[in-house]
Design a protein around this motif. Structure first.
Motif, PDB file in Angstrom:
ATOM      1  N   ARG A  75      27.000  -9.524  -9.827  1.00  0.00           N
ATOM      2  CA  ARG A  75      28.180  -8.947  -9.183  1.00  0.00           C
ATOM      3  C   ARG A  75      27.750  -7.981  -8.098  1.00  0.00           C
ATOM      4  N   LEU A  76      28.344  -8.117  -6.941  1.00  0.00           N
ATOM      5  CA  LEU A  76      28.088  -7.216  -5.825  1.00  0.00           C
ATOM      6  C   LEU A  76      29.081  -6.065  -5.902  1.00  0.00           C
ATOM      7  N   PRO A  77      28.632  -4.809  -5.855  1.00  0.00           N
ATOM      8  CA  PRO A  77      29.579  -3.690  -5.893  1.00  0.00           C
ATOM      9  C   PRO A  77      30.544  -3.739  -4.716  1.00  0.00           C
ATOM     10  N   LEU A  78      31.784  -3.336  -4.968  1.00  0.00           N
ATOM     11  CA  LEU A  78      32.795  -3.309  -3.906  1.00  0.00           C
ATOM     12  C   LEU A  78      32.348  -2.423  -2.752  1.00  0.00           C
ATOM     13  N   ALA A  79      31.575  -1.382  -3.048  1.00  0.00           N
ATOM     14  CA  ALA A  79      31.101  -0.481  -1.993  1.00  0.00           C
ATOM     15  C   ALA A  79      30.319  -1.230  -0.927  1.00  0.00           C
ATOM     16  N   GLU A  80      29.598  -2.291  -1.318  1.00  0.00           N
ATOM     17  CA  GLU A  80      28.802  -3.037  -0.347  1.00  0.00           C
ATOM     18  C   GLU A  80      29.691  -3.778   0.641  1.00  0.00           C
ATOM     19  N   MET A  81      30.874  -4.205   0.207  1.00  0.00           N
ATOM     20  CA  MET A  81      31.783  -4.862   1.145  1.00  0.00           C
ATOM     21  C   MET A  81      32.344  -3.873   2.155  1.00  0.00           C
ATOM     22  N   TYR A  82      32.451  -2.603   1.764  1.00  0.00           N
ATOM     23  CA  TYR A  82      32.907  -1.603   2.719  1.00  0.00           C
ATOM     24  C   TYR A  82      31.836  -1.324   3.775  1.00  0.00           C
ATOM     25  N   ARG A  83      30.591  -1.659   3.492  1.00  0.00           N
ATOM     26  CA  ARG A  83      29.523  -1.485   4.476  1.00  0.00           C
ATOM     27  C   ARG A  83      29.494  -2.653   5.451  1.00  0.00           C
ATOM     28  N   ASP A  84      29.545  -3.865   4.919  1.00  0.00           N
ATOM     29  CA  ASP A  84      29.543  -5.067   5.759  1.00  0.00           C
ATOM     30  C   ASP A  84      30.162  -6.187   4.927  1.00  0.00           C
ATOM     31  N   ALA A 310      29.000  15.334  -4.599  1.00  0.00           N
ATOM     32  CA  ALA A 310      30.400  15.322  -4.142  1.00  0.00           C
ATOM     33  C   ALA A 310      31.109  16.627  -4.459  1.00  0.00           C
ATOM     34  N   VAL A 311      30.764  17.268  -5.583  1.00  0.00           N
ATOM     35  CA  VAL A 311      31.483  18.470  -6.006  1.00  0.00           C
ATOM     36  C   VAL A 311      30.701  19.741  -5.689  1.00  0.00           C
ATOM     37  N   ARG A 312      29.683  19.606  -4.843  1.00  0.00           N
ATOM     38  CA  ARG A 312      28.823  20.762  -4.568  1.00  0.00           C
ATOM     39  C   ARG A 312      29.578  21.876  -3.857  1.00  0.00           C
ATOM     40  N   HIS A 313      30.557  21.520  -3.008  1.00  0.00           N
ATOM     41  CA  HIS A 313      31.317  22.521  -2.260  1.00  0.00           C
ATOM     42  C   HIS A 313      32.730  22.616  -2.831  1.00  0.00           C
ATOM     43  N   VAL A 404      36.546  11.413  -3.557  1.00  0.00           N
ATOM     44  CA  VAL A 404      36.169  11.180  -2.165  1.00  0.00           C
ATOM     45  C   VAL A 404      36.011  12.540  -1.510  1.00  0.00           C
ATOM     46  N   SER A 405      34.801  12.832  -1.075  1.00  0.00           N
ATOM     47  CA  SER A 405      34.496  14.098  -0.417  1.00  0.00           C
ATOM     48  C   SER A 405      34.481  13.853   1.079  1.00  0.00           C
ATOM     49  N   GLY A 406      35.405  14.502   1.797  1.00  0.00           N
ATOM     50  CA  GLY A 406      35.541  14.244   3.221  1.00  0.00           C
ATOM     51  C   GLY A 406      35.645  15.506   4.042  1.00  0.00           C
ATOM     52  N   ASP A 423      33.212   5.715   5.595  1.00  0.00           N
ATOM     53  CA  ASP A 423      31.907   6.015   5.000  1.00  0.00           C
ATOM     54  C   ASP A 423      32.059   6.839   3.718  1.00  0.00           C
ATOM     55  N   ASP A 424      33.014   7.771   3.721  1.00  0.00           N
ATOM     56  CA  ASP A 424      33.226   8.615   2.540  1.00  0.00           C
ATOM     57  C   ASP A 424      33.688   7.783   1.342  1.00  0.00           C
ATOM     58  N   VAL A 425      34.610   6.835   1.583  1.00  0.00           N
ATOM     59  CA  VAL A 425      35.106   5.988   0.494  1.00  0.00           C
ATOM     60  C   VAL A 425      33.993   5.072  -0.006  1.00  0.00           C
TER      61      VAL A 425
END
Length: 538
Positions: A75-84, A310-313, A404-406, A423-425
């Motif tokens: 399975r390819l992570p959905l995040a990879e489709m957001y890249r290309d 993500a929660v550092r700030h 989502v840290s933006g 990119d953040d998502v």
């Protein structure tokens, strides 16, 4: 722990190892393109074409990835489709996954299914704890109203409901505790409880509203009964209304459509218009075990590291001093985004090879920036978390929350805001499989990230209104939202929940009364509407 037959369940020794998985074809760009065509209903798709520019969204993407996972065994992570999202890039990502060594399982699925009790998934643990803390109140009920018109056979409909519950074991789950830990099992009940009534009276509409309100308010005793119930009401000579109430601990947004499909297919079989459907091979028990097997070691540490970043700030408050105030009462109000804005936002998102969901998150971040300023902002978003092959056909609690840290500075360029949010998502989606509350608990134990919580929650759900054709009739479904004041166990000052509809997006906002002074939220609503319009401006 003994199994159903009384035999102890044991781990497999090396000599008793399961056979190697079947060989799968190597993915090609042409093969991925054919899946895109099938999922999107297209005549053609080039190997370098963007899935999202072709009209796909995150729901279609999850479906395409599920098909590819069954076909190729990874399975390819959905995040990879957001890249290309091009077929060439997706095929390359799948090939890289196939070349990696695969972990072995210590216990087979068959052995696991023999266990009378199995653990809760990590996603379910939070719902179970909140349900116990609130005494089983109806805070987590998903309520639907299904209207069936035409020549409806009520006996076949009742049988279809029993078939749906039998095919989907999550709908006949009961919970318990063993050795101080929450556990669950699938019951073998013959049929679900279905209350019936005849509302063909002068005050039938008022009685139906009363039944709906009861389904929202009446909780479930998770230890004593399955977390689903039905009310079947005769509302006209050729019309029936079926009310469904399901606890969120076994039901998420995608489960709504799956339940409609189950009822429609089973009804067609019961009236002799279709063959019987086999039960899915994959069950929620498989997911619960897979999740606990997988989220450990280096994989767990990678998720925790990403969340800690993500929660550092600490995000700037969007209202007041950002405190929780006293009380958990939220006011629920209608909120919508009209079709013209949605169409423009979808077009702009496709030009950036992304989805309208990313555009909506960008608008929420822009709203937060205008309210709070600062350098970083957190938005809690809901993800489907159905990347594991088999989950796409299973009713259950799979959805997960992501942070989502933006950028929280007001933007002068909506194109730039959208590109950054894309990119953040994508960064947040790397951790889609990691249940957020579980991760935060682990980080708290390490003294990391305990005080940094989002000010806004956002969810884009499947359509509230759906329809299915039935032999001799039609089924029209609406999932019902509450209005007015209600108890909300979440800590967000503001939650926005939107549903895809033919005329745009419609839904509700939840705002905590303790942190919004009288009249303050009306101004925030105007600012939120303005932020959505801004994301489509030139």
């Amino acid at each position: 722990m003994a199994g159903r037959t009384g035999e102890p369940v044991r781990a497999r020794a090396d000599s008793d190892a399961p056979p190697a998985p079947p060989a799968h074809d190597r993915p090609t760009a042409a093969g991925v393109a054919s899946v895109y065509r099938d999922v999107l209903g297209l005549d053609g798709c080039a190997e370098d074409e963007s899935f999202f520019r072709l009209g796909g969204d995150s729901f279609h993407a999850a479906r395409a990835l599920a098909v590819l996972a069954r076909r190729h065994g990874v399975r390819l992570p959905l995040a990879e489709m957001y890249r290309d999202s091009s077929p060439a890039a997706v095929a390359g990502g799948l090939r890289a996954l196939m070349d990696r060594p695969r972990p072995r399982r210590s216990i087979t699925s068959l052995a696991r299914r023999r266990r009378t009790w199995f653990p809760l998934s990590l996603s379910q643990e939070s719902f179970y704890a909140m349900d116990r803390a609130t005494g089983g109140a109806g805070l987590f009920n998903n309520v639907g109203r299904l209207t069936l018109r035409g020549d409806i056979d009520p006996t076949a409909l009742r049988q279809a409901l029993a078939d749906a519950v039998r095919r989907q074991p999550a709908l006949r789950t009961v919970f318990g505790e063993e050795d101080g830990r929450a556990v669950q099992r699938f019951t073998e009940q013959d049929a679900p409880r279905i209350d019936t009534c005849d509302l063909r009276t002068h005050n039938g509409a008022a009685l139906l509203r009363r039944h709906i309100r009861e389904q929202h308010l009446r909780g479930f005793d998770l230890h004593a009964e399955p977390p689903v119930r039905f009310v079947l009401a005769r509302t006209a000579d050729r019309e029936w209304t079926l009310l469904t109430a399901v606890h969120h601990i076994v039901f998420d947004g995608m489960s709504q459509s799956l339940l409609l499909d189950e009822i429609a297919r089973a009804y067609a079989h019961r009236v002799g218009a279709a063959p019987e459907c086999a039960a899915p091979d994959f069950t929620y028990a498989d997911f619960a075990y897979w999740q606990r097997d997988t989220l450990r070691g280096d994989r767990l540490e990678e998720h925790l590291h990403g969340l800690a970043e993500a929660v550092r700030h600490t995000p700037s408050p969007i209202v007041g001093d950002g405190g929780l105030g006293e009380g958990y009462t939220s006011r629920i109000r209608p909120f919508g985004v009209d079709d013209a804005v949605v169409r423009k936002l979808r077009h702009r998102a496709s030009l950036h090879d992304t989805t309208v969901f990313v555009g909506l998150v960008a608008a929420v971040l822009e709203f937060a920036a205008r309210r709070a300023g600062g350098t970083r902002q957190l938005v809690a978003v809901q993800a489907a978390n159905r990347g594991l092959p088999g989950t796409e056909d299973v009713i259950g609690c799979f959805s997960n929350t992501l942070y989502v840290s933006g950028d929280a500075r007001p933007s002068s360029d909506p194109e730039e805001r959208l590109a950054k949010t894309r990119d953040d998502v994508a960064r947040a989606l790397r951790h889609e499989e990691m249940p957020l509350d579980h991760a935060l608990g682990l980080l708290a134990g390490r003294g990391t990230g305990t005080a940094c919580r989002p000010q806004i929650g956002f969810a884009l759900q499947p359509p509230r209104h759906q329809a299915r054709e039935l032999p001799g009739g039609v089924l029209e479904a609406e999932y019902l939202l509450q209005r007015g004041d209600t108890v909300d166990p979440t800590t967000f000052p503001l939650v926005l929940e939107l549903f895809a509809e033919p005329g745009g997006l419609s839904g509700v906002s939840h705002h905590r009364l303790a942190v919004w002074p009288d009249g303050a939220f009306e101004e925030a609503e105007r600012q939120l509407t303005s932020a959505f319009a801004y994301m489509t401006s030139t």
